[in-house]
Write a protein that holds these residues in place. Structure first.
Motif, PDB file in Angstrom:
ATOM      1  N   PHE A 176       0.818  -1.209   0.000  1.00 24.01           N
ATOM      2  CA  PHE A 176       0.000   0.000   0.000  1.00 24.01           C
ATOM      3  C   PHE A 176       0.853   1.261   0.000  1.00 24.01           C
ATOM      4  CE2 PHE A 176      -3.783  -2.469   1.110  1.00 24.01           C
ATOM      5  CZ  PHE A 176      -4.739  -1.792   0.367  1.00 24.01           C
ATOM      6  N   SER A 177       1.873   1.273   0.824  1.00 18.70           N
ATOM      7  CA  SER A 177       2.718   2.467   0.907  1.00 18.70           C
ATOM      8  C   SER A 177       3.440   2.745  -0.405  1.00 18.70           C
ATOM      9  CB  SER A 177       3.726   2.322   2.051  1.00 18.70           C
ATOM     10  OG  SER A 177       4.669   1.307   1.774  1.00 18.70           O
ATOM     11  N   LYS A 178       3.619   1.699  -1.214  1.00 17.49           N
ATOM     12  CA  LYS A 178       4.260   1.854  -2.524  1.00 17.49           C
ATOM     13  C   LYS A 178       3.255   2.163  -3.627  1.00 17.49           C
ATOM     14  CE  LYS A 178       8.556   0.537  -1.331  1.00 17.49           C
ATOM     15  NZ  LYS A 178       9.810   1.258  -1.602  1.00 17.49           N
ATOM     16  N   GLY A 179       1.975   2.240  -3.275  1.00 17.55           N
ATOM     17  CA  GLY A 179       0.957   2.621  -4.235  1.00 17.55           C
ATOM     18  C   GLY A 179       0.371   1.494  -5.060  1.00 17.55           C
ATOM     19  N   LEU A 180       0.554   0.242  -4.643  1.00 15.87           N
ATOM     20  CA  LEU A 180      -0.005  -0.879  -5.382  1.00 15.87           C
ATOM     21  C   LEU A 180      -1.507  -1.009  -5.123  1.00 15.87           C
ATOM     22  CD1 LEU A 180       3.048  -1.480  -5.586  1.00 15.87           C
ATOM     23  CD2 LEU A 180       2.498  -3.907  -5.390  1.00 15.87           C
ATOM     24  N   ASN A 181      -2.203  -1.603  -6.070  1.00 14.35           N
ATOM     25  CA  ASN A 181      -3.645  -1.812  -5.973  1.00 14.35           C
ATOM     26  C   ASN A 181      -3.929  -3.235  -5.522  1.00 14.35           C
ATOM     27  OD1 ASN A 181      -4.522   0.808  -7.034  1.00 14.35           O
ATOM     28  ND2 ASN A 181      -3.699   0.080  -8.985  1.00 14.35           N
ATOM     29  N   LEU A 182      -4.646  -3.390  -4.393  1.00 11.60           N
ATOM     30  CA  LEU A 182      -4.950  -4.692  -3.812  1.00 11.60           C
ATOM     31  C   LEU A 182      -6.447  -4.950  -3.866  1.00 11.60           C
ATOM     32  CD1 LEU A 182      -2.126  -3.844  -2.595  1.00 11.60           C
ATOM     33  CD2 LEU A 182      -2.701  -5.287  -0.656  1.00 11.60           C
ATOM     34  N   TYR A 183      -6.820  -6.199  -4.208  1.00 10.58           N
ATOM     35  CA  TYR A 183      -8.213  -6.582  -4.335  1.00 10.58           C
ATOM     36  C   TYR A 183      -8.470  -7.915  -3.635  1.00 10.58           C
ATOM     37  CZ  TYR A 183      -8.990  -2.966  -7.909  1.00 10.58           C
ATOM     38  OH  TYR A 183      -9.118  -1.773  -8.570  1.00 10.58           O
ATOM     39  N   SER A 184      -9.743  -8.179  -3.349  1.00 16.53           N
ATOM     40  CA  SER A 184     -10.158  -9.493  -2.851  1.00 16.53           C
ATOM     41  C   SER A 184     -10.938 -10.199  -3.956  1.00 16.53           C
ATOM     42  CB  SER A 184     -11.029  -9.353  -1.602  1.00 16.53           C
ATOM     43  OG  SER A 184     -12.241  -8.677  -1.900  1.00 16.53           O
ATOM     44  N   TRP A 185     -10.944 -11.556  -3.895  1.00 19.47           N
ATOM     45  CA  TRP A 185     -11.643 -12.376  -4.893  1.00 19.47           C
ATOM     46  C   TRP A 185     -12.305 -13.535  -4.161  1.00 19.47           C
ATOM     47  CZ3 TRP A 185     -12.702 -11.154  -9.723  1.00 19.47           C
ATOM     48  CH2 TRP A 185     -13.122 -12.136 -10.621  1.00 19.47           C
ATOM     49  N   THR A 186     -13.534 -13.862  -4.552  1.00 13.44           N
ATOM     50  CA  THR A 186     -14.328 -14.791  -3.763  1.00 13.44           C
ATOM     51  C   THR A 186     -14.077 -16.269  -4.071  1.00 13.44           C
ATOM     52  OG1 THR A 186     -16.148 -14.611  -5.354  1.00 13.44           O
ATOM     53  CG2 THR A 186     -16.193 -13.134  -3.439  1.00 13.44           C
ATOM     54  N   GLU A 187     -13.406 -16.602  -5.147  1.00 16.15           N
ATOM     55  CA  GLU A 187     -13.170 -18.007  -5.455  1.00 16.15           C
ATOM     56  C   GLU A 187     -12.144 -18.611  -4.485  1.00 16.15           C
ATOM     57  OE1 GLU A 187     -13.509 -19.392  -9.805  1.00 16.15           O
ATOM     58  OE2 GLU A 187     -12.643 -17.382  -9.954  1.00 16.15           O
ATOM     59  N   ILE A 188     -12.282 -19.898  -4.244  1.00 18.74           N
ATOM     60  CA  ILE A 188     -11.368 -20.617  -3.345  1.00 18.74           C
ATOM     61  C   ILE A 188     -10.177 -21.125  -4.138  1.00 18.74           C
ATOM     62  CG2 ILE A 188     -11.115 -22.586  -1.802  1.00 18.74           C
ATOM     63  CD1 ILE A 188     -14.134 -22.368  -1.248  1.00 18.74           C
ATOM     64  N   ILE A 189      -8.998 -20.694  -3.760  1.00 15.09           N
ATOM     65  CA  ILE A 189      -7.804 -21.080  -4.487  1.00 15.09           C
ATOM     66  C   ILE A 189      -7.225 -22.403  -3.995  1.00 15.09           C
ATOM     67  CG2 ILE A 189      -6.125 -19.868  -3.017  1.00 15.09           C
ATOM     68  CD1 ILE A 189      -4.690 -19.016  -5.576  1.00 15.09           C
ATOM     69  N   ALA A 190      -7.468 -22.723  -2.715  1.00 17.85           N
ATOM     70  CA  ALA A 190      -6.883 -23.943  -2.149  1.00 17.85           C
ATOM     71  C   ALA A 190      -7.614 -24.354  -0.888  1.00 17.85           C
ATOM     72  CB  ALA A 190      -5.401 -23.710  -1.836  1.00 17.85           C
ATOM     73  N   ASP A 191      -7.446 -25.621  -0.520  1.00 17.97           N
ATOM     74  CA  ASP A 191      -7.876 -26.130   0.777  1.00 17.97           C
ATOM     75  C   ASP A 191      -6.648 -26.216   1.675  1.00 17.97           C
ATOM     76  OD1 ASP A 191     -10.803 -27.133   0.197  1.00 17.97           O
ATOM     77  OD2 ASP A 191      -9.569 -27.798  -1.492  1.00 17.97           O
ATOM     78  N   ILE A 192      -6.825 -25.908   2.948  1.00 15.49           N
ATOM     79  CA  ILE A 192      -5.672 -25.870   3.853  1.00 15.49           C
ATOM     80  C   ILE A 192      -5.982 -26.669   5.117  1.00 15.49           C
ATOM     81  CG2 ILE A 192      -6.422 -23.703   4.938  1.00 15.49           C
ATOM     82  CD1 ILE A 192      -3.383 -22.956   5.046  1.00 15.49           C
ATOM     83  N   GLU A 193      -4.999 -27.369   5.616  1.00 15.62           N
ATOM     84  CA  GLU A 193      -5.181 -28.257   6.764  1.00 15.62           C
ATOM     85  C   GLU A 193      -5.132 -27.465   8.073  1.00 15.62           C
ATOM     86  OE1 GLU A 193      -2.287 -31.344   6.527  1.00 15.62           O
ATOM     87  OE2 GLU A 193      -2.972 -32.058   4.573  1.00 15.62           O
ATOM     88  N   ASP A 194      -6.287 -27.274   8.682  1.00 15.66           N
ATOM     89  CA  ASP A 194      -6.349 -26.610   9.978  1.00 15.66           C
ATOM     90  C   ASP A 194      -6.260 -27.613  11.119  1.00 15.66           C
ATOM     91  OD1 ASP A 194      -6.601 -23.879   9.202  1.00 15.66           O
ATOM     92  OD2 ASP A 194      -8.604 -24.361   8.484  1.00 15.66           O
ATOM     93  N   GLU A 195      -6.709 -28.846  10.866  1.00 18.76           N
ATOM     94  CA  GLU A 195      -6.662 -29.932  11.846  1.00 18.76           C
ATOM     95  C   GLU A 195      -7.235 -29.481  13.183  1.00 18.76           C
ATOM     96  OE1 GLU A 195      -2.636 -31.325  11.828  1.00 18.76           O
ATOM     97  OE2 GLU A 195      -2.869 -32.320   9.913  1.00 18.76           O
ATOM     98  N   ASP A 196      -6.417 -29.466  14.243  1.00 23.77           N
ATOM     99  CA  ASP A 196      -6.937 -29.124  15.565  1.00 23.77           C
ATOM    100  C   ASP A 196      -6.789 -27.647  15.899  1.00 23.77           C
ATOM    101  OD1 ASP A 196      -4.235 -29.002  15.789  1.00 23.77           O
ATOM    102  OD2 ASP A 196      -4.062 -30.334  17.518  1.00 23.77           O
TER     103      ASP A 196
END
Length: 263
Positions: A176-196
């Motif tokens: 952000f401080s460098k002026g880049l544009n950041l966005y969110s996207w609703t599709e799921i890119i991966a599943d991640i192991e949260d386990e316990d």
């Protein structure tokens, strides 16, 4: 325009991680282990650079992966993720939809215990504050924009470093401080192991947690670190009020600010 994943891992003895990750693009794998080694693997028609190093620290690993990257779009991936089928097209589609985007945060789905990970409900532009809810293991970015702006991960932060967390927040804040544009996207890119629900760095709302939090804020901003601490203490006090008072949490966070600035 090609996609490349950047993976940080430790103590891998063989290449079985490639199957686990469900790789469908080029990749750079940084394996922190007990020796140095470099190899290039043809994996289902994709180029995988496998780099073994003795150095420790998640941010060092991420930075090495960035330095070796060649893809137009790069994705930061943890070794406990399973990438969704078609993720390269998903990433290209998101950047086509937001042509001015420099970085996009995707969704992750939990395997095992449901976590408190934030879930995107809209495709939208992010600001400096709501971007802090994302970890690095779900973001894709235009490699040239990161390199042009000399953005990397601070080696004092992250697993295996002096301060055990916060490297992703500092990275996004720098974008952000460098002026880049950041966005969110609703599709799921991966599943991640949260386990316990265990974590490599979170062991309760203790002294270490708040000291590291203060250090993160000091790294993010030169003048407003105390303001960030005050906001966090008031906004999130219900999380830890049974164990730590607002006064004590602030005292520890201020110690973290001082510790970072004295390094």
């Amino acid at each position: 325009m090609n996609v490349q994943i950047l993976v940080s891992t430790m103590h891998q003895k063989d290449y079985s991680l490639l199957d686990k990750l469900n790789i469908q693009s080029d990749a750079v794998i940084i394996n922190q282990t007990d020796h140095h080694h470099y190899s290039v693997i043809d994996y289902n028609g994709h180029c995988v650079e496998w780099i073994c190093v003795k150095e420790r620290g998640l941010s060092r690993s991420r930075n090495l992966a960035l330095s070796k990257a060649k893809g137009d779009f790069c994705v930061l991936v943890d070794d406990d993720e399973q990438l969704r089928p078609g993720y390269p097209d998903m990433i290209k589609r998101a950047f086509d939809f937001f042509p001015n985007a420099d970085l996009i945060a995707f969704n992750l789905a939990s395997i095992g215990t449901k976590s408190n990970r934030y879930y995107n409900k809209k495709n939208k532009k992010l600001n400096k504050f709501n971007s802090m809810r994302y970890g690095s293991a779900r973001i894709a970015f235009r490699r040239t924009k990161i390199l042009e702006n000399n953005i990397n991960f601070q080696v004092l932060f992250g697993a295996g470093s002096h301060f055990s967390s916060g490297e992703d927040s500092i990275f996004l804040s720098t974008c952000f401080s460098k002026g880049l544009n950041l966005y969110s996207w609703t599709e799921i890119i991966a599943d991640i192991e949260d386990e316990d629900g265990t974590s490599s760095w979170f062991h309760g709302y203790n002294n270490k947690y708040f000291v590291d939090k203060g250090a993160v804020y000091a790294a993010m901003t030169k003048y407003f670190a105390i303001g960030y601490c005050l906001y966090f203490a008031i906004r999130h006090n219900k999380r830890y009020s049974d164990d730590v008072s607002i006064k004590q949490s602030l005292q520890w966070m201020f110690e973290g600010i001082k510790a970072y600035r004295n390094l």
